[in-house]
Enzyme design. Structure first.
Site, PDB file in Angstrom:
ATOM      1  N   ASP A  32      25.070  90.045  43.492  1.00  0.00           N
ATOM      2  CA  ASP A  32      24.226  88.859  43.669  1.00  0.00           C
ATOM      3  C   ASP A  32      24.982  87.847  44.533  1.00  0.00           C
ATOM      4  O   ASP A  32      26.174  87.610  44.341  1.00  0.00           O
ATOM      5  CB  ASP A  32      23.865  88.253  42.309  1.00  0.00           C
ATOM      6  CG  ASP A  32      22.705  87.273  42.411  1.00  0.00           C
ATOM      7  OD1 ASP A  32      21.629  87.589  41.881  1.00  0.00           O
ATOM      8  OD2 ASP A  32      22.876  86.198  43.028  1.00  0.00           O
ATOM      9  N   ILE A  33      24.284  87.254  45.467  1.00  0.00           N
ATOM     10  CA  ILE A  33      24.908  86.325  46.415  1.00  0.00           C
ATOM     11  C   ILE A  33      25.338  85.019  45.734  1.00  0.00           C
ATOM     12  O   ILE A  33      26.200  84.307  46.237  1.00  0.00           O
ATOM     13  CB  ILE A  33      23.920  86.042  47.580  1.00  0.00           C
ATOM     14  CG1 ILE A  33      24.657  85.596  48.829  1.00  0.00           C
ATOM     15  CG2 ILE A  33      22.855  85.025  47.200  1.00  0.00           C
ATOM     16  CD1 ILE A  33      23.779  85.605  50.087  1.00  0.00           C
ATOM     17  N   ASN A  90      13.395  89.355  35.887  1.00  0.00           N
ATOM     18  CA  ASN A  90      12.359  88.327  35.936  1.00  0.00           C
ATOM     19  C   ASN A  90      11.094  88.945  36.504  1.00  0.00           C
ATOM     20  O   ASN A  90      11.136  89.641  37.519  1.00  0.00           O
ATOM     21  CB  ASN A  90      12.821  87.161  36.809  1.00  0.00           C
ATOM     22  CG  ASN A  90      14.002  86.444  36.191  1.00  0.00           C
ATOM     23  OD1 ASN A  90      14.029  86.210  34.996  1.00  0.00           O
ATOM     24  ND2 ASN A  90      14.991  86.113  37.000  1.00  0.00           N
ATOM     25  N   GLU A  98      12.059  84.993  41.891  1.00  0.00           N
ATOM     26  CA  GLU A  98      12.137  84.449  43.255  1.00  0.00           C
ATOM     27  C   GLU A  98      11.799  85.497  44.304  1.00  0.00           C
ATOM     28  O   GLU A  98      11.184  85.203  45.317  1.00  0.00           O
ATOM     29  CB  GLU A  98      13.566  83.972  43.558  1.00  0.00           C
ATOM     30  CG  GLU A  98      13.964  82.675  42.887  1.00  0.00           C
ATOM     31  CD  GLU A  98      15.454  82.399  43.079  1.00  0.00           C
ATOM     32  OE1 GLU A  98      16.040  82.895  44.061  1.00  0.00           O
ATOM     33  OE2 GLU A  98      16.012  81.689  42.228  1.00  0.00           O
ATOM     34  N   HIS A 103      13.727  94.296  40.647  1.00  0.00           N
ATOM     35  CA  HIS A 103      15.184  94.381  40.518  1.00  0.00           C
ATOM     36  C   HIS A 103      15.612  94.026  39.110  1.00  0.00           C
ATOM     37  O   HIS A 103      14.931  93.271  38.407  1.00  0.00           O
ATOM     38  CB  HIS A 103      15.885  93.463  41.522  1.00  0.00           C
ATOM     39  CG  HIS A 103      15.485  92.022  41.421  1.00  0.00           C
ATOM     40  ND1 HIS A 103      14.314  91.546  41.958  1.00  0.00           N
ATOM     41  CD2 HIS A 103      16.093  90.961  40.842  1.00  0.00           C
ATOM     42  CE1 HIS A 103      14.221  90.249  41.722  1.00  0.00           C
ATOM     43  NE2 HIS A 103      15.279  89.862  41.034  1.00  0.00           N
ATOM     44  N   HIS A 105      18.954  92.489  37.020  1.00  0.00           N
ATOM     45  CA  HIS A 105      20.255  91.822  37.066  1.00  0.00           C
ATOM     46  C   HIS A 105      21.167  92.477  36.031  1.00  0.00           C
ATOM     47  O   HIS A 105      20.714  92.777  34.918  1.00  0.00           O
ATOM     48  CB  HIS A 105      20.132  90.345  36.675  1.00  0.00           C
ATOM     49  CG  HIS A 105      19.308  89.512  37.611  1.00  0.00           C
ATOM     50  ND1 HIS A 105      19.850  88.554  38.425  1.00  0.00           N
ATOM     51  CD2 HIS A 105      17.972  89.494  37.847  1.00  0.00           C
ATOM     52  CE1 HIS A 105      18.895  87.964  39.124  1.00  0.00           C
ATOM     53  NE2 HIS A 105      17.732  88.510  38.785  1.00  0.00           N
TER      54      HIS A 105
HETATM   55  P1  AMP Z   1      15.018  86.568  40.681  1.00  0.00           P
HETATM   56  O1  AMP Z   1      13.989  87.025  41.683  1.00  0.00           O
HETATM   57  O2  AMP Z   1      14.593  85.305  39.989  1.00  0.00           O
HETATM   58  O3  AMP Z   1      15.394  87.627  39.695  1.00  0.00           O
HETATM   59  O4  AMP Z   1      16.348  86.168  41.448  1.00  0.00           O
HETATM   60  C1  AMP Z   1      16.733  86.752  42.667  1.00  0.00           C
HETATM   61  C2  AMP Z   1      18.246  86.834  42.732  1.00  0.00           C
HETATM   62  O5  AMP Z   1      18.580  87.328  44.025  1.00  0.00           O
HETATM   63  C3  AMP Z   1      18.993  85.504  42.570  1.00  0.00           C
HETATM   64  O6  AMP Z   1      19.960  85.666  41.525  1.00  0.00           O
HETATM   65  C4  AMP Z   1      19.664  85.284  43.937  1.00  0.00           C
HETATM   66  O7  AMP Z   1      20.945  84.680  43.846  1.00  0.00           O
HETATM   67  C5  AMP Z   1      19.745  86.689  44.484  1.00  0.00           C
HETATM   68  N1  AMP Z   1      19.750  86.769  45.946  1.00  0.00           N
HETATM   69  C6  AMP Z   1      18.964  86.108  46.832  1.00  0.00           C
HETATM   70  N2  AMP Z   1      19.230  86.467  48.098  1.00  0.00           N
HETATM   71  C7  AMP Z   1      20.214  87.392  48.030  1.00  0.00           C
HETATM   72  C8  AMP Z   1      20.949  88.156  48.998  1.00  0.00           C
HETATM   73  N3  AMP Z   1      20.707  88.035  50.314  1.00  0.00           N
HETATM   74  N4  AMP Z   1      21.911  89.007  48.554  1.00  0.00           N
HETATM   75  C9  AMP Z   1      22.174  89.130  47.240  1.00  0.00           C
HETATM   76  N5  AMP Z   1      21.517  88.451  46.279  1.00  0.00           N
HETATM   77  C10 AMP Z   1      20.560  87.589  46.656  1.00  0.00           C
END
Ligand code: AMP
Length: 112
Positions: A32-33, A90, A98, A103, A105
């Site tokens: 995760d970024i 999520n 988001e 995916h 976590h």
């Molecule tokens: P969610 O969709 O709420 O489960 O969260 C999306 C996750 O993706 C968040 O924890 C972000 O920090 C992560 N994220 C967003 N862009 C990137 C990226 N380019 N590389 C890795 N992780 C990312």
């Protein structure tokens, strides 16, 4: 309805970089970024599913098994299988999802 206009689709297509942990036919794992814990990895499907509801409704039983098997494999690669970890996904508006590509976590490496 899956929308290709999302960051994880671009990572899958190698259009933007990611710190890859592991990859196989059904899944891709990377860090995760914006890590929320000492270890924070993501595992995404190679199939185009927008969230868990879409995945569990439309993926084959083999794909579901292989995907969650990959989550377990990544926990071993990250060396947190024994110490423990949390998986979460999520799903939909109220969860705050988001990125609309399914995916999971993986969080760990410290007491949560
Ligand atoms: P969610 O969709 O709420 O489960 O969260 C999306 C996750 O993706 C968040 O924890 C972000 O920090 C992560 N994220 C967003 N862009 C990137 C990226 N380019 N590389 C890795 N992780 C990312």
């Amino acid at each position: 309805m899956y929308n290709k206009n999302n960051v994880f689709y671009k990572i899958l297509k190698s259009e933007i970089p990611a710190k890859i942990i592991y990859e196989n036919d059904v899944a891709l794992s990377f860090y995760d970024i914006c890590p929320l814990k000492k270890v924070h990895a993501l595992v995404i499907t190679k199939g185009l599913y927008s969230n868990f509801n879409d995945f569990i409704s439309n993926a084959s039983a083999q794909e579901v098994k292989d995907f969650f098997g990959t989550v377990s494999k990544v926990s071993h690669i990250l060396n947190i299988a024994e110490s423990g970890y949390r998986i979460l996904s999520n799903t939909g508006h109220d969860s705050g999802q988001e990125i609309e590509h399914f995916h999971v976590h993986i969080l760990g490496g410290e007491r949560l």
